[in-house]
Design a protein around this motif. Structure first.
Motif, PDB file in Angstrom:
ATOM      1  N   THR A 150       0.795  -1.228   0.000  1.00 41.60           N
ATOM      2  CA  THR A 150       0.000   0.000   0.000  1.00 41.60           C
ATOM      3  C   THR A 150       0.831   1.285   0.000  1.00 41.60           C
ATOM      4  OG1 THR A 150      -1.771  -1.132   1.155  1.00 41.60           O
ATOM      5  CG2 THR A 150      -1.786   1.262   1.236  1.00 41.60           C
ATOM      6  N   PRO A 151       1.785   1.457   0.922  1.00 36.33           N
ATOM      7  CA  PRO A 151       2.364   2.795   1.094  1.00 36.33           C
ATOM      8  C   PRO A 151       3.085   3.354  -0.115  1.00 36.33           C
ATOM      9  CG  PRO A 151       3.639   1.163   2.291  1.00 36.33           C
ATOM     10  CD  PRO A 151       2.367   0.493   1.872  1.00 36.33           C
ATOM     11  N   LEU A 152       3.896   2.544  -0.779  1.00 39.54           N
ATOM     12  CA  LEU A 152       4.696   3.089  -1.868  1.00 39.54           C
ATOM     13  C   LEU A 152       3.867   3.401  -3.107  1.00 39.54           C
ATOM     14  CD1 LEU A 152       8.001   1.056  -1.577  1.00 39.54           C
ATOM     15  CD2 LEU A 152       7.494   3.359  -0.791  1.00 39.54           C
ATOM     16  N   THR A 153       2.645   2.916  -3.177  1.00 43.89           N
ATOM     17  CA  THR A 153       1.778   3.254  -4.296  1.00 43.89           C
ATOM     18  C   THR A 153       0.756   4.323  -3.916  1.00 43.89           C
ATOM     19  OG1 THR A 153       0.464   1.310  -3.693  1.00 43.89           O
ATOM     20  CG2 THR A 153       1.989   1.073  -5.511  1.00 43.89           C
ATOM     21  N   CYS A 154       0.268   4.271  -2.699  1.00 41.26           N
ATOM     22  CA  CYS A 154      -0.741   5.248  -2.272  1.00 41.26           C
ATOM     23  C   CYS A 154      -0.129   6.477  -1.595  1.00 41.26           C
ATOM     24  CB  CYS A 154      -1.734   4.607  -1.304  1.00 41.26           C
ATOM     25  SG  CYS A 154      -2.700   3.282  -2.028  1.00 41.26           S
ATOM     26  N   ALA A 155       1.056   6.303  -0.997  1.00 44.34           N
ATOM     27  CA  ALA A 155       1.622   7.393  -0.211  1.00 44.34           C
ATOM     28  C   ALA A 155       1.933   8.612  -1.055  1.00 44.34           C
ATOM     29  CB  ALA A 155       2.884   6.917   0.516  1.00 44.34           C
ATOM     30  N   GLY A 156       2.437   8.395  -2.272  1.00 51.61           N
ATOM     31  CA  GLY A 156       2.712   9.538  -3.130  1.00 51.61           C
ATOM     32  C   GLY A 156       1.460  10.347  -3.386  1.00 51.61           C
ATOM     33  N   GLY A 157       0.333   9.655  -3.626  1.00 53.90           N
ATOM     34  CA  GLY A 157      -0.928  10.352  -3.823  1.00 53.90           C
ATOM     35  C   GLY A 157      -1.381  11.071  -2.569  1.00 53.90           C
ATOM     36  N   SER A 158      -1.179  10.449  -1.402  1.00 51.40           N
ATOM     37  CA  SER A 158      -1.572  11.085  -0.142  1.00 51.40           C
ATOM     38  C   SER A 158      -0.766  12.350   0.120  1.00 51.40           C
ATOM     39  CB  SER A 158      -1.387  10.103   1.027  1.00 51.40           C
ATOM     40  OG  SER A 158      -2.264   9.005   0.908  1.00 51.40           O
ATOM     41  N   ILE A 159       0.539  12.301  -0.167  1.00 46.15           N
ATOM     42  CA  ILE A 159       1.375  13.493   0.004  1.00 46.15           C
ATOM     43  C   ILE A 159       0.891  14.603  -0.928  1.00 46.15           C
ATOM     44  CG2 ILE A 159       3.708  14.417  -0.217  1.00 46.15           C
ATOM     45  CD1 ILE A 159       3.455  12.540   2.122  1.00 46.15           C
ATOM     46  N   SER A 160       0.534  14.227  -2.148  1.00 47.82           N
ATOM     47  CA  SER A 160       0.024  15.204  -3.113  1.00 47.82           C
ATOM     48  C   SER A 160      -1.313  15.776  -2.659  1.00 47.82           C
ATOM     49  CB  SER A 160      -0.117  14.552  -4.490  1.00 47.82           C
ATOM     50  OG  SER A 160      -0.581  15.466  -5.444  1.00 47.82           O
ATOM     51  N   VAL A 182      10.434  13.656   3.662  1.00 47.79           N
ATOM     52  CA  VAL A 182      10.102  12.993   4.932  1.00 47.79           C
ATOM     53  C   VAL A 182       9.663  11.556   4.667  1.00 47.79           C
ATOM     54  CG1 VAL A 182       8.536  13.005   6.916  1.00 47.79           C
ATOM     55  CG2 VAL A 182       9.479  15.158   6.054  1.00 47.79           C
ATOM     56  N   PHE A 183       8.753  11.397   3.714  1.00 44.23           N
ATOM     57  CA  PHE A 183       8.308  10.050   3.356  1.00 44.23           C
ATOM     58  C   PHE A 183       9.437   9.244   2.720  1.00 44.23           C
ATOM     59  CE2 PHE A 183       6.920   7.435  -0.253  1.00 44.23           C
ATOM     60  CZ  PHE A 183       6.346   6.388   0.447  1.00 44.23           C
ATOM     61  N   ALA A 184      10.204   9.864   1.835  1.00 39.63           N
ATOM     62  CA  ALA A 184      11.269   9.150   1.129  1.00 39.63           C
ATOM     63  C   ALA A 184      12.306   8.601   2.107  1.00 39.63           C
ATOM     64  CB  ALA A 184      11.927  10.074   0.112  1.00 39.63           C
ATOM     65  N   ASN A 185      12.680   9.402   3.093  1.00 44.51           N
ATOM     66  CA  ASN A 185      13.632   8.916   4.099  1.00 44.51           C
ATOM     67  C   ASN A 185      13.087   7.708   4.840  1.00 44.51           C
ATOM     68  OD1 ASN A 185      16.255  10.471   4.623  1.00 44.51           O
ATOM     69  ND2 ASN A 185      14.810  12.133   4.282  1.00 44.51           N
ATOM     70  N   ALA A 186      11.821   7.769   5.214  1.00 42.79           N
ATOM     71  CA  ALA A 186      11.215   6.654   5.946  1.00 42.79           C
ATOM     72  C   ALA A 186      11.111   5.414   5.072  1.00 42.79           C
ATOM     73  CB  ALA A 186       9.831   7.050   6.456  1.00 42.79           C
ATOM     74  N   ALA A 187      10.751   5.595   3.799  1.00 44.03           N
ATOM     75  CA  ALA A 187      10.575   4.461   2.894  1.00 44.03           C
ATOM     76  C   ALA A 187      11.878   3.702   2.672  1.00 44.03           C
ATOM     77  CB  ALA A 187      10.019   4.950   1.556  1.00 44.03           C
ATOM     78  N   PHE A 188      12.995   4.415   2.658  1.00 42.72           N
ATOM     79  CA  PHE A 188      14.284   3.748   2.479  1.00 42.72           C
ATOM     80  C   PHE A 188      14.913   3.325   3.791  1.00 42.72           C
ATOM     81  CE2 PHE A 188      14.457   5.230  -1.924  1.00 42.72           C
ATOM     82  CZ  PHE A 188      15.039   4.115  -2.526  1.00 42.72           C
ATOM     83  N   ALA A 203      -1.186   7.657  -8.657  1.00 40.96           N
ATOM     84  CA  ALA A 203      -1.166   6.368  -7.969  1.00 40.96           C
ATOM     85  C   ALA A 203      -1.048   5.209  -8.951  1.00 40.96           C
ATOM     86  CB  ALA A 203      -2.420   6.205  -7.100  1.00 40.96           C
ATOM     87  N   SER A 204      -1.745   5.293 -10.076  1.00 39.81           N
ATOM     88  CA  SER A 204      -1.656   4.246 -11.087  1.00 39.81           C
ATOM     89  C   SER A 204      -0.273   4.220 -11.730  1.00 39.81           C
ATOM     90  CB  SER A 204      -2.722   4.450 -12.167  1.00 39.81           C
ATOM     91  OG  SER A 204      -4.012   4.248 -11.648  1.00 39.81           O
ATOM     92  N   ALA A 205       0.286   5.401 -11.986  1.00 40.73           N
ATOM     93  CA  ALA A 205       1.624   5.464 -12.572  1.00 40.73           C
ATOM     94  C   ALA A 205       2.666   4.896 -11.619  1.00 40.73           C
ATOM     95  CB  ALA A 205       1.966   6.910 -12.923  1.00 40.73           C
ATOM     96  N   LEU A 206       2.542   5.217 -10.327  1.00 41.23           N
ATOM     97  CA  LEU A 206       3.484   4.686  -9.343  1.00 41.23           C
ATOM     98  C   LEU A 206       3.308   3.181  -9.171  1.00 41.23           C
ATOM     99  CD1 LEU A 206       3.333   7.502  -6.640  1.00 41.23           C
ATOM    100  CD2 LEU A 206       5.125   7.092  -8.321  1.00 41.23           C
ATOM    101  N   ALA A 207       2.080   2.697  -9.349  1.00 46.82           N
ATOM    102  CA  ALA A 207       1.849   1.250  -9.280  1.00 46.82           C
ATOM    103  C   ALA A 207       2.628   0.535 -10.377  1.00 46.82           C
ATOM    104  CB  ALA A 207       0.359   0.955  -9.404  1.00 46.82           C
ATOM    105  N   SER A 208       2.642   1.093 -11.572  1.00 47.28           N
ATOM    106  CA  SER A 208       3.372   0.487 -12.680  1.00 47.28           C
ATOM    107  C   SER A 208       4.861   0.404 -12.364  1.00 47.28           C
ATOM    108  CB  SER A 208       3.166   1.318 -13.953  1.00 47.28           C
ATOM    109  OG  SER A 208       1.804   1.459 -14.249  1.00 47.28           O
TER     110      SER A 208
END
Length: 634
Positions: free
Chosen positions: A293-303, A317-323, A565-570
């Motif tokens: 969920t997070p790496l596909t939906c989180a970008g949309g949530s930040i936006s 902030v999100f990128a640091n946590a994700a890595f 979100a769809s683009a990040l899913a791909s």
């Protein structure tokens, strides 16, 4: 929980808006009564001008002739009217081009499934006024101003239904229900919660790599077979991204976060209790499938929460946590295995996941604008009794299953047709292959080469973490440039930064740092050279991967906006499937080729991608102009 309370607050807000607009309409009616000159007292010349539509008083709504407004009847709300908007004699250009075009062309559009997505691009958030009419015994039409933030138009044939539809938008640019207008005290905790989801799922993806020898011994299999537990989690992560992103664009962010996190935790529990290798592998794959969920939906949530300029600060902030999550896995896992046993890596993961799940369930509000406007439309229908109020995503008379089908189809369409998606996916795939082969490779690089313990080998990942935070030092500089460039763009008549601005992170040394650090590590990780040399190289690697990650994700978010979100899913599917496969074959690579040659091959791959951000910076606008779904103007 927060979504439910938020839904209730929407009703209060909508009710207050109704009262405000009724008061405005009453004030308008009173001014018209005081200022309007009766037609019988006007001169013949004035009457002639009015009949031609000239000299119309400024308070009379467009398309209404003087004398049709009777202020004594009071300003009506939509549910009080007896007729339709046709009674207001709207001008011929009131309807959109789509509604007046040739029926044959319209029928052709109905058969084009790709055009279905075009409606979502037209989210109407600008202010407009609607005028409604009411019949009376005196045959005089009472017309008043009603709700702000509503756009009226006829349904197109493709949308189904007949007559007018009141498309619900925000009340204005400063509407407090718009997440962009929430206070920082509301948005910052939401951002940290999203980052927390990314961190804990990333932790789960890598923590099992620390338990390879012990788990393989208990199940009686080789370490290569046991490494499939990590590899299949990553493959499941990529596969699940195809569903999480598009579904979040249909039902909202929070249902996806809460439901998928709960199911993911069930499978983490199953992995902790696995009696054999096959059960463990199946549980790990399914945990990855629902943990994507997070790496596909989180970008949309930040936006949803932050404007493009504000995302300069918010997204790192999100990128640091994700890595940091995948790197914390081996750091913690080495000592967990050493002192508690290998099954505790899953138990610890479950504990942290449960904590994040509880925080999300109780404190994370919904942020997806189409869902919020859908709530507003539902309250308007209930309060006014008028069924014509619809959010943009509700106008089409189609089932949830049909909308999900269209949303799930979109990532495949984007992957097949969008050159931006393909190139960015390739870029990130190489980075993730390198990162996740380190999960196995650090044992050969540090444990075998320098003879340190399993726990200390995990601590060596701290070097990459330090590099991640070092990349964050660029944020103030990038923000300063963003403000400067935005002023110039606005002076030239533009409204936003181009997506190519996001490439600065990679161009400021990020793309070069990755191959340099890998070459450096590969040829200095030797017993006769201090261990601090490969550790220093890992800091540069951390700097490079975060710069590239921020560049790629923010570029995709800015370039695809509604379809982010769809683009990040791909992109997530491609890179995680590749990374999962390389995690499995990484052990034979390091064992048969050795550390130096394995890292040399990886460094050469990363060298091929160094020019990518520079190419996008120069030719990005042209590439976007050839895309069907990307934003083409600033």
């Amino acid at each position: 929980m927060q979504s439910y309370l938020q839904y209730r607050r929407f009703r209060t807000s909508v009710k207050a808006q109704l009262e405000r607009d009724r008061a405005k309409a009453q004030g308008l009616g009173q001014r018209q009564k005081d200022e309007h000159t009766p037609a019988s007292e006007s001169s013949d010349d004035d009457q002639h001008d009015l009949e031609k539509g000239q000299g119309q008083p400024p308070d009379v709504p467009h398309g209404v002739r003087p004398g049709e407004v009777d202020a004594s009847l009071g300003p009506p709300l939509p549910h009080e009217e007896q007729g339709t908007m046709e009674a207001n004699q709207r001008p011929e250009d009131h309807y959109s081009k789509e509604e007046t075009e040739d029926p044959a062309a319209r029928a052709e559009d109905e058969d084009d499934d790709e055009d279905d997505d075009d409606d979502l691009r037209q989210q109407r958030t600008t202010l407009s006024r609607i005028s409604t009419s009411r019949s009376a015994v005196s045959q005089r039409h009472a017309l008043g101003q009603t709700l702000t933030g509503i756009d009226i138009r006829k349904r197109s044939t493709r949308e189904g239904g007949t007559g007018d539809v009141f498309v619900v938008g925000y009340e204005g640019s400063d509407d407090p229900n718009d997440p962009h207008n929430w206070s920082n005290w509301q948005r910052i905790p939401c951002t940290f919660l999203i980052a927390g989801i990314g961190c804990v799922v990333g932790l789960a993806s890598a923590i099992d790599s620390s338990a390879l020898p012990q788990a393989a011994q208990e199940f009686g299999v080789s370490e290569v077979v046991e490494s499939c537990a990590t590899g299949l989690f990553l493959v499941g992560f990529g596969a699940g991204a195809l569903f999480a992103g598009p579904i979040s664009e249909t039902v909202g962010r929070n249902p996806v976060y809460i439901v998928t996190l709960a199911i993911y935790m069930c499978f983490v529990l199953g992995s902790a209790l696995a009696p054999n290798i096959w059960t463990q592998l199946i549980m790990r794959f399914l945990a990855g499938l629902f943990g994507s969920t997070p790496l596909t939906c989180a970008g949309g949530s930040i936006s949803d929460l932050w404007s493009p300029l504000e995302r300069v600060y918010a997204f790192p902030v999100f990128a640091n946590a994700a890595f940091t999550g995948p790197l914390l896995g081996p750091i913690m896992g080495g000592y967990i295995v050493q002192y508690l046993g290998w099954r505790w890596v899953d138990w610890i993961t479950l504990i942290f996941s449960g904590l994040i799940f509880a925080l999300v369930f109780f404190f994370q509000p919904e942020t997806y604008p189409p869902t919020l406007l859908k709530w507003k439309a539902a309250h308007l229908r209930a309060l006014t009794g008028d069924d014509r109020y619809r959010a943009e995503i509700e106008i089409r008379q189609e089932s949830l299953a049909h909308r999900l089908k269209r949303a799930l189809y979109r990532p495949f369409l984007l992957t097949a047709r969008e050159p931006i998606i393909i190139l960015v996916a390739l870029y990130l795939t190489v980075i993730y292959i390198i990162l996740f082969t380190f999960l196995d490779g650090y044992t050969y690089i540090f444990t075998d080469m320098y003879g340190i313990s399993q726990g200390l080998t995990g601590v060596c990942f701290v070097g990459i973490v330090l590099g991640l935070f070092g990349a964050s030092a660029l944020v103030p500089l990038i923000y300063k440039w963003a403000k400067r460039d935005l002023v110039k763009i606005q002076e030239a008549g533009g409204t936003r930064l181009p997506p190519e601005f996001r490439l600065w992170y990679s161009m400021l040394g990020g793309s070069f740092a990755i191959p340099i650090s890998i070459f450096w590590m590969g040829w200095t990780a030797r017993p006769d050279i201090s261990i601090w040399s490969p550790l220093a190289a890992s800091v540069f690697f951390g700097y490079g991967i975060l710069c590239v990650f921020i560049t790629c994700y923010q570029y995709i978010i800015d370039a695809y906006e509604q379809y982010a979100a769809s683009a990040l899913a791909s992109i997530t599917l491609i890179r995680y499937v590749a990374a999962g496969a390389m995690t499995i074959v990484g052990i034979p690579f390091y064992k048969n080729l050795g550390v130096a040659y394995t890292l040399t091959i990886l460094a050469c791959l990363s060298c091929l991608l160094v020019p990518v951000p520079y190419v996008f910076y120069k030719y990005g606008p042209w590439i976007r102009s050839k895309s069907k779904y990307a934003v083409t103007s600033n």
